[in-house]
Scaffold this active site. Structure first.
Site, PDB file in Angstrom:
ATOM      1  N   HIS A 122       1.125  -8.523  -1.442  1.00 18.39           N
ATOM      2  CA  HIS A 122       0.324  -8.604  -2.593  1.00 18.39           C
ATOM      3  C   HIS A 122       0.947  -7.888  -3.689  1.00 18.39           C
ATOM      4  O   HIS A 122       0.582  -6.794  -4.310  1.00 18.39           O
ATOM      5  CB  HIS A 122      -1.080  -8.212  -2.411  1.00 18.39           C
ATOM      6  CG  HIS A 122      -1.707  -7.067  -1.816  1.00 18.39           C
ATOM      7  ND1 HIS A 122      -1.019  -5.813  -1.738  1.00 18.39           N
ATOM      8  CD2 HIS A 122      -2.521  -6.963  -0.692  1.00 18.39           C
ATOM      9  CE1 HIS A 122      -1.517  -5.150  -1.107  1.00 18.39           C
ATOM     10  NE2 HIS A 122      -2.592  -5.759  -0.555  1.00 18.39           N
ATOM     11  N   HIS A 170       0.815  -1.126  -0.037  1.00 16.92           N
ATOM     12  CA  HIS A 170       0.018  -0.106   0.039  1.00 16.92           C
ATOM     13  C   HIS A 170       0.860   1.228  -0.150  1.00 16.92           C
ATOM     14  O   HIS A 170       0.906   2.158   0.936  1.00 16.92           O
ATOM     15  CB  HIS A 170      -1.031  -0.117   1.250  1.00 16.92           C
ATOM     16  CG  HIS A 170      -2.043  -1.024   1.193  1.00 16.92           C
ATOM     17  ND1 HIS A 170      -3.380  -0.755   0.501  1.00 16.92           N
ATOM     18  CD2 HIS A 170      -2.034  -2.503   1.506  1.00 16.92           C
ATOM     19  CE1 HIS A 170      -4.018  -1.819   0.540  1.00 16.92           C
ATOM     20  NE2 HIS A 170      -3.199  -2.836   0.904  1.00 16.92           N
ATOM     21  N   ASP A 187      -5.495 -13.508   0.707  1.00 16.22           N
ATOM     22  CA  ASP A 187      -6.020 -12.295   0.976  1.00 16.22           C
ATOM     23  C   ASP A 187      -7.550 -12.449   1.017  1.00 16.22           C
ATOM     24  O   ASP A 187      -8.361 -11.578   0.738  1.00 16.22           O
ATOM     25  CB  ASP A 187      -5.789 -11.218   0.017  1.00 16.22           C
ATOM     26  CG  ASP A 187      -6.220  -9.615   0.491  1.00 16.22           C
ATOM     27  OD1 ASP A 187      -6.308  -9.445   1.532  1.00 16.22           O
ATOM     28  OD2 ASP A 187      -6.196  -9.009  -0.668  1.00 16.22           O
ATOM     29  N   LEU A 229     -11.296  -3.594  -5.875  1.00 15.01           N
ATOM     30  CA  LEU A 229     -11.112  -4.956  -5.382  1.00 15.01           C
ATOM     31  C   LEU A 229     -10.966  -4.667  -3.912  1.00 15.01           C
ATOM     32  O   LEU A 229     -10.185  -3.757  -3.114  1.00 15.01           O
ATOM     33  CB  LEU A 229      -9.974  -5.558  -5.748  1.00 15.01           C
ATOM     34  CG  LEU A 229     -10.037  -5.956  -7.300  1.00 15.01           C
ATOM     35  CD1 LEU A 229      -8.516  -6.366  -7.771  1.00 15.01           C
ATOM     36  CD2 LEU A 229     -10.955  -7.222  -7.222  1.00 15.01           C
ATOM     37  N   ALA A 230     -11.731  -5.544  -3.014  1.00 18.30           N
ATOM     38  CA  ALA A 230     -11.532  -5.817  -1.476  1.00 18.30           C
ATOM     39  C   ALA A 230     -11.266  -6.993  -1.101  1.00 18.30           C
ATOM     40  O   ALA A 230     -12.184  -7.715  -0.715  1.00 18.30           O
ATOM     41  CB  ALA A 230     -12.880  -5.163  -0.994  1.00 18.30           C
ATOM     42  N   HIS A 260      -6.565 -10.237  -9.435  1.00 17.29           N
ATOM     43  CA  HIS A 260      -5.663  -9.044  -8.699  1.00 17.29           C
ATOM     44  C   HIS A 260      -4.551  -8.789  -9.907  1.00 17.29           C
ATOM     45  O   HIS A 260      -3.904  -7.864 -10.062  1.00 17.29           O
ATOM     46  CB  HIS A 260      -5.185  -9.644  -7.498  1.00 17.29           C
ATOM     47  CG  HIS A 260      -6.184  -9.464  -6.483  1.00 17.29           C
ATOM     48  ND1 HIS A 260      -7.410 -10.220  -6.143  1.00 17.29           N
ATOM     49  CD2 HIS A 260      -6.352  -8.449  -5.494  1.00 17.29           C
ATOM     50  CE1 HIS A 260      -8.057  -9.567  -5.158  1.00 17.29           C
ATOM     51  NE2 HIS A 260      -7.378  -8.549  -4.762  1.00 17.29           N
ATOM     52  N   ASP A 315      -5.412 -15.217  -8.325  1.00 14.91           N
ATOM     53  CA  ASP A 315      -6.953 -15.502  -8.626  1.00 14.91           C
ATOM     54  C   ASP A 315      -7.362 -15.188  -9.588  1.00 14.91           C
ATOM     55  O   ASP A 315      -8.634 -15.378 -10.422  1.00 14.91           O
ATOM     56  CB  ASP A 315      -7.888 -14.665  -7.569  1.00 14.91           C
ATOM     57  CG  ASP A 315      -7.451 -13.367  -7.696  1.00 14.91           C
ATOM     58  OD1 ASP A 315      -6.841 -12.818  -8.219  1.00 14.91           O
ATOM     59  OD2 ASP A 315      -8.497 -12.663  -7.086  1.00 14.91           O
ATOM     60  N   GLY A 316      -6.375 -14.648 -10.671  1.00 15.37           N
ATOM     61  CA  GLY A 316      -6.769 -14.214 -12.049  1.00 15.37           C
ATOM     62  C   GLY A 316      -7.334 -12.990 -12.247  1.00 15.37           C
ATOM     63  O   GLY A 316      -7.596 -12.697 -13.349  1.00 15.37           O
ATOM     64  N   ALA A 318      -2.155  -2.506  -4.969  1.00 15.18           N
ATOM     65  CA  ALA A 318      -2.005  -1.140  -4.077  1.00 15.18           C
ATOM     66  C   ALA A 318      -0.539  -0.654  -4.250  1.00 15.18           C
ATOM     67  O   ALA A 318       0.064  -0.114  -2.936  1.00 15.18           O
ATOM     68  CB  ALA A 318      -2.289  -1.599  -2.451  1.00 15.18           C
TER      69      ALA A 318
END
Length: 382
Positions: free
Chosen positions: A220, A199, A278, A311-312, A255, A252-253, A224
């Site tokens: 990740h 982030h 995540d 995305l969350a 992100h 996951d394809g 971010a």
């Protein structure tokens, strides 16, 4: 009690073995029994299917929720244990419940919960991951910007004091290195806190400085943070160009594009990329929405999003991430499994304990069908 597991293939963390049996007892792996050897004494023999595969249990360093529970909304030991139980059915035998940017009171409650959960035998809770609040206001993602801030002395005392209160547990903190001074980074790491870049709007140069200080991870990767440009490589470029950090990848394809995942794996040294989920509360449920800091998150077409499409977290479990590492990235099964077990164990400094099937190591195991869906798990041999 000593259990002899027979019939399935065994992935040791390095190679797949046929025709062996596995003896476990007192929470540890006692022996890998080769063909032709007299089976050791066991209190119980468990016959497994020939086509199945025993592998080291998965380790997930970034888990916000599962089984309908969100750690931010319920920062309690019971919630941490419920999240771990929800992910166990997907092969995860150890995880870090993750608290994202929130109030100081929420973070402190989550820390106390983790201290209790880590101390419970067989819990599968390995510590805690603070994802924020010391992040860039420009890269909050789904985090609530009201709670983003810089650390003060009280924060450093609180977070730095946690490793000593959590024997055997791990404290992971994701932060933006441009928002935290070097002295604070060094103080936290000296106290045993594992630091990860995330982030962030930091330049590549600032991120490399953080790696020089001892920051170990990138949270990740690609998400971010700014994208990579030829003269402004940014955090992601620093992560790919520097061989030291471990990087988390949400496979996951959604992100990260599969081509970018393949490029990242080609650029990174072997052993420095980890699968993370995540995951959020819908994992293990059929829920189509949940609440986060007063905002509704929607489950749509394999993604979790705010109303504006941000995305969350991810609608992902670790077994699916392992399958995706093969189908989307094209990795061999052995490497996909290492990214879900051995490499996160090494990142957390738990190698020698977790991530392999070898005598003396913890008997944290996952049993996979040929299609890599999960048939069973063992935590500390149970």
């Amino acid at each position: 009690m000593r259990h002899l597991l027979t019939g399935a293939r065994i992935f040791t963390g390095e190679t797949i073995l046929d025709g062996r049996s596995l003896l476990v007892g007192d929470g540890r792996i006692l022996d890998i029994v080769a063909p032709g050897r007299t089976p050791p004494d066991a209190d119980r023999t468990v016959a497994l299917e020939e086509g199945d595969l025993l592998a080291p249990g998965f380790i997930d360093i970034q888990v916000n929720g599962g089984g309908g529970v969100l750690f931010n909304e319920q920062p309690t030991a019971e919630a941490a244990l419920a999240i771990a139980a929800a992910h166990r059915r997907f092969g995860t035998t150890g995880l870090l419940p993750t608290i994202i940017t929130d109030t100081p009171e929420c973070h402190r409650a989550a820390a106390e919960a983790a201290v209790i959960a880590v101390a419970q035998p067989g819990s599968g809770v390995l510590g805690i991951h603070f994802e924020g609040p010391f992040i860039s206001p420009q890269r909050v993602g789904a985090h609530d910007p009201r709670f983003v801030r810089a650390p003060d002395g009280t924060d450093l005392d609180f977070i730095g004091g946690l490793p000593g209160r959590m024997p055997g547990g791990r404290v992971l903190l994701t932060l933006a290195p441009e928002c935290v001074e070097d002295a604070a980074l060094s103080r936290l790491m000296a106290a045993g806190v594992i630091l990860s870049v995330g982030h962030t709007m930091a330049s590549a140069e600032r991120v490399v400085e953080a790696f020089d200080l001892g920051v170990r991870g990138v949270t990740h990767l690609f998400n971010a943070m700014p994208g990579i440009a030829n003269r402004q490589p940014g955090p992601a470029g620093a992560a790919l160009g520097d061989g030291r950090p471990w990087c988390g990848l949400i496979a996951d394809g959604h992100h990260v594009h599969p081509l970018m995942m393949r490029a990242a794996l080609a650029a990174r040294p072997r052993g420095r990329m980890m699968l993370v989920t995540d995951a959020m509360p819908p994992t293990g449920t059929d829920a189509d929405s949940f609440e986060l800091n007063g905002r509704t998150i929607y489950r749509r077409d394999g993604r979790l999003v705010l109303a504006d499409g941000t995305l969350a977290g991810a609608d992902l479990d670790m077994a699916t991430a392992v399958r995706n590492a093969g189908t989307l990235i094209g990795l061999p099964l052995e490497e996909s499994l290492r990214m879900a077990s051995l490499y996160p164990a090494e990142f957390l400094g738990m190698d020698g304990e977790r991530g392999r099937i070898a005598p003396g190591w913890r008997a944290d195991l996952v049993l996979l069908r040929p299609d890599l869906t999960v048939k069973g798990t063992w935590v500390e041999g149970e």
